[in-house]
Structures are given as structure tokens and as C-alpha cells.
Write a protein that holds these residues in place. Sequence first.
Motif, mmCIF file in Angstrom:
data_model
loop_
_atom_site.group_PDB
_atom_site.id
_atom_site.type_symbol
_atom_site.label_atom_id
_atom_site.label_comp_id
_atom_site.label_asym_id
_atom_site.label_seq_id
_atom_site.Cartn_x
_atom_site.Cartn_y
_atom_site.Cartn_z
ATOM 1 N N TYR A 155 37.764 76.349 4.274
ATOM 2 C CA TYR A 155 37.647 74.890 4.184
ATOM 3 C C TYR A 155 37.492 74.434 2.737
ATOM 4 C CZ TYR A 155 36.100 70.142 5.142
ATOM 5 O OH TYR A 155 36.004 68.772 5.166
ATOM 6 N N ILE A 156 36.561 75.036 2.001
ATOM 7 C CA ILE A 156 36.359 74.570 0.625
ATOM 8 C C ILE A 156 37.547 74.932 -0.258
ATOM 9 C CG2 ILE A 156 33.850 74.683 0.783
ATOM 10 C CD1 ILE A 156 33.949 77.200 -0.963
ATOM 11 N N GLY A 157 38.351 75.911 0.191
ATOM 12 C CA GLY A 157 39.547 76.245 -0.563
ATOM 13 C C GLY A 157 40.584 75.137 -0.568
ATOM 14 N N PRO A 162 33.301 72.471 -4.090
ATOM 15 C CA PRO A 162 32.540 72.335 -2.844
ATOM 16 C C PRO A 162 31.986 70.928 -2.612
ATOM 17 C CG PRO A 162 31.960 74.382 -3.939
ATOM 18 C CD PRO A 162 32.813 73.611 -4.905
ATOM 19 N N THR A 163 31.682 70.184 -3.680
ATOM 20 C CA THR A 163 31.161 68.835 -3.495
ATOM 21 C C THR A 163 32.177 67.956 -2.778
ATOM 22 O OG1 THR A 163 29.777 68.988 -5.471
ATOM 23 C CG2 THR A 163 30.281 66.784 -4.668
ATOM 24 N N MET A 164 33.449 68.051 -3.161
ATOM 25 C CA MET A 164 34.476 67.254 -2.504
ATOM 26 C C MET A 164 34.632 67.664 -1.044
ATOM 27 S SD MET A 164 35.197 65.160 -4.793
ATOM 28 C CE MET A 164 36.447 64.325 -3.812
ATOM 29 N N LEU A 167 31.749 65.977 0.845
ATOM 30 C CA LEU A 167 31.950 64.546 1.042
ATOM 31 C C LEU A 167 33.035 64.272 2.078
ATOM 32 C CD1 LEU A 167 31.664 63.307 -2.651
ATOM 33 C CD2 LEU A 167 29.915 63.296 -0.857
ATOM 34 N N ASP A 168 34.080 65.117 2.097
ATOM 35 C CA ASP A 168 35.118 64.959 3.106
ATOM 36 C C ASP A 168 34.555 65.210 4.499
ATOM 37 O OD1 ASP A 168 38.204 64.918 3.793
ATOM 38 O OD2 ASP A 168 37.363 66.675 4.797
ATOM 39 N N LEU A 169 33.765 66.281 4.632
ATOM 40 C CA LEU A 169 33.164 66.585 5.926
ATOM 41 C C LEU A 169 32.229 65.475 6.368
ATOM 42 C CD1 LEU A 169 32.626 68.503 8.273
ATOM 43 C CD2 LEU A 169 30.875 69.613 6.872
ATOM 44 N N ALA A 170 31.428 64.948 5.430
ATOM 45 C CA ALA A 170 30.509 63.861 5.770
ATOM 46 C C ALA A 170 31.277 62.644 6.276
ATOM 47 C CB ALA A 170 29.667 63.496 4.560
ATOM 48 N N ALA A 176 25.589 60.537 6.736
ATOM 49 C CA ALA A 176 25.190 60.089 5.405
ATOM 50 C C ALA A 176 24.562 61.266 4.674
ATOM 51 C CB ALA A 176 24.191 58.942 5.506
ATOM 52 N N VAL A 177 25.087 61.591 3.502
ATOM 53 C CA VAL A 177 24.563 62.722 2.750
ATOM 54 C C VAL A 177 24.134 62.271 1.361
ATOM 55 C CG1 VAL A 177 26.024 64.378 3.966
ATOM 56 C CG2 VAL A 177 26.813 63.400 1.803
ATOM 57 N N ALA A 178 23.142 62.953 0.835
ATOM 58 C CA ALA A 178 22.740 62.792 -0.563
ATOM 59 C C ALA A 178 22.900 64.154 -1.218
ATOM 60 C CB ALA A 178 21.292 62.319 -0.649
ATOM 61 N N TYR A 179 23.483 64.188 -2.402
ATOM 62 C CA TYR A 179 23.739 65.486 -3.022
ATOM 63 C C TYR A 179 23.502 65.424 -4.521
ATOM 64 C CZ TYR A 179 28.119 63.716 -4.968
ATOM 65 O OH TYR A 179 29.042 62.999 -5.683
ATOM 66 N N LEU A 180 23.166 66.568 -5.062
ATOM 67 C CA LEU A 180 23.102 66.773 -6.503
ATOM 68 C C LEU A 180 23.940 68.004 -6.814
ATOM 69 C CD1 LEU A 180 19.307 66.253 -7.367
ATOM 70 C CD2 LEU A 180 21.214 64.832 -8.125
ATOM 71 N N ASP A 181 25.065 67.822 -7.483
ATOM 72 C CA ASP A 181 25.847 68.980 -7.889
ATOM 73 C C ASP A 181 25.498 69.345 -9.329
ATOM 74 O OD1 ASP A 181 27.122 67.073 -9.416
ATOM 75 O OD2 ASP A 181 28.997 67.135 -8.286
ATOM 76 N N ARG A 182 26.122 70.384 -9.831
ATOM 77 C CA ARG A 182 25.768 70.885 -11.160
ATOM 78 C C ARG A 182 26.017 69.833 -12.241
ATOM 79 N NH1 ARG A 182 27.335 76.822 -13.721
ATOM 80 N NH2 ARG A 182 26.293 76.542 -15.735
ATOM 81 N N GLY A 183 27.133 69.107 -12.119
ATOM 82 C CA GLY A 183 27.434 68.090 -13.109
ATOM 83 C C GLY A 183 26.372 67.011 -13.178
ATOM 84 N N ALA A 184 25.916 66.541 -12.004
ATOM 85 C CA ALA A 184 24.898 65.489 -11.977
ATOM 86 C C ALA A 184 23.573 65.991 -12.532
ATOM 87 C CB ALA A 184 24.724 64.996 -10.542
ATOM 88 N N ILE A 185 23.226 67.244 -12.198
ATOM 89 C CA ILE A 185 21.960 67.802 -12.668
ATOM 90 C C ILE A 185 21.980 67.996 -14.177
ATOM 91 C CG2 ILE A 185 20.495 69.865 -12.598
ATOM 92 C CD1 ILE A 185 21.249 70.114 -9.628
#
Length: 252
Positions: A155-157, A162-164, A167-170, A176-185
Motif C-alpha cells: 500500500y505505501i509503495g 508513508p504520510t501520504m 492521509l489517503d487511507l484516512a 480524522a487523523v493528527a500526525y507528525l512526520d519527520r519534516g514537521a518535527i
Amino acid sequence: MTTLKTRLRVYSHTLLHQPQDRPGRWRIGYLADPADQPGQIRVSRAIAEQICRDLAQLRTEAIDDAMASAECYEDALAQADATLPRLHLDGEHLVADWRHVEGDSDALRSTDPDPDGRYTIGLGLDWRQVTANRCDAVRDDSTGLSPITAAYQAYIGCFSDPTMALLDLAGRAGIAVAYLDRGAIEADSRPLTDDEWDRLTYQLDSYDQHVSNSGDLNASFLDHIFAAVGVERFLDEDTDNTGAIDAHRTGR
């Protein structure tokens, strides 16, 4: 379907031979049948998938090593391409791409499964029989990915990261999801080394609980989206139900 005579032995290929400081050692061996043609083996699809993943890991490590001296990622990739082929499954086709290694636009090798679902492979990898106790790891049908992990990777392939995929799955599931990926951190702190990031990732799955326990944040968000679509969040007689809602959210 024919009945197979099991002649399984352990095989490896020269790209997995360990460096000179570990003579006689092989990084990985694979349980396979010998093929009629020398230098070839017959493997199940599960083993074929593991061979592809292991070679991809070898390429990743080679690129990481090259980055220490390369001026950019493209230069590091070119160094890896000079010695390591790309191996992948395209549907039922097992494909080895040696074009960069050999400098030949026609240097593609592929094979399809036989009626028993097994692949007879050489693919330019120079297979040879080895002993299991000289391998750091031995792959067989039981050492592949679990169905859940395999489905996750497939799926992530389909996405750039993986963030995209999340968000697609959500969006598809209506969650409703809240996320922090590496870029945001990193944008809110500082650039991290890969080792530091790996240590942080073990803590990130608690983020949803942290956000869910922030009652004001959830209430503000829900007020916003209910108002945006013109739906009343509470009926007049339910205005005192916020405590029950909070209890449901926190599991109490």
C-alpha cells in the motif's frame, strides 16, 4: 500440478559474499531447489520476494556508504548502479535490470513462474550452493513478511511517502487523523540524524492519545467542521452530553 521431489538446499549469490575480513561467510542463503542449468535455482514466489527485498537492502546500504564521499544523492546512486542490479517483481514477472551495471540498454533479464508457481532463476546472479552454518541468515518460506506487513508495504509503495498513504487511507475510511512526520518535527525543532530519528519513532504512536486527551483542541476542531457543513453538533436536549462524549473519547 505436478508433484515436486524436494531437493531443497541452501544457495547464495556472489553479491552476498561477505568482505575479505570474513572469508567463507555469506550474508544470506536461500532454501531452493537446484535447477537443471548450472548456476540457476528454482524458488517459490515467497523466496523470490525475499531475494528482491534483500538486494534492495544491499543497494540502500551501498548508497548510504557512497553518500559519505559523493557530492549528491545522484552520484551515490550512480556508484551503486555501477555494481548492483535492480531486482523486482512486476506482477508475475521476476525482472533483473542490469542496464546500469553493464552499460547496455538491453541488459534486462526476466523469468515467469512455471505451472507449480516456482521461478527458475539465474538472472546474472551466479548462484552457488553453500552451507547453512556459513550464512548469517537463511531465508525460507516461513521467513517472509506476514500478510499484514506485506499488505502495508504494497500500500505505501503506491505513494511518495508513508504520510501520504496515511492521509489517503484516512480520507477513504472517513477517519480524522493528527500526525507528525519527520519534516514537521524537524521544522519545529532541528535537523535529526537517522539514529536520532529511529529513536524518536518508537514514541510517535502515542501522539493520537496525546491529541485525544486535549479536550479543548478536539472541541474546537469539531465546532469548526460542524459549522462548516451546517450541521448542529448538539440537539437542544443534548447540550449536557459533552461529559459522556469526553468519557467515550478517553475510554472511561
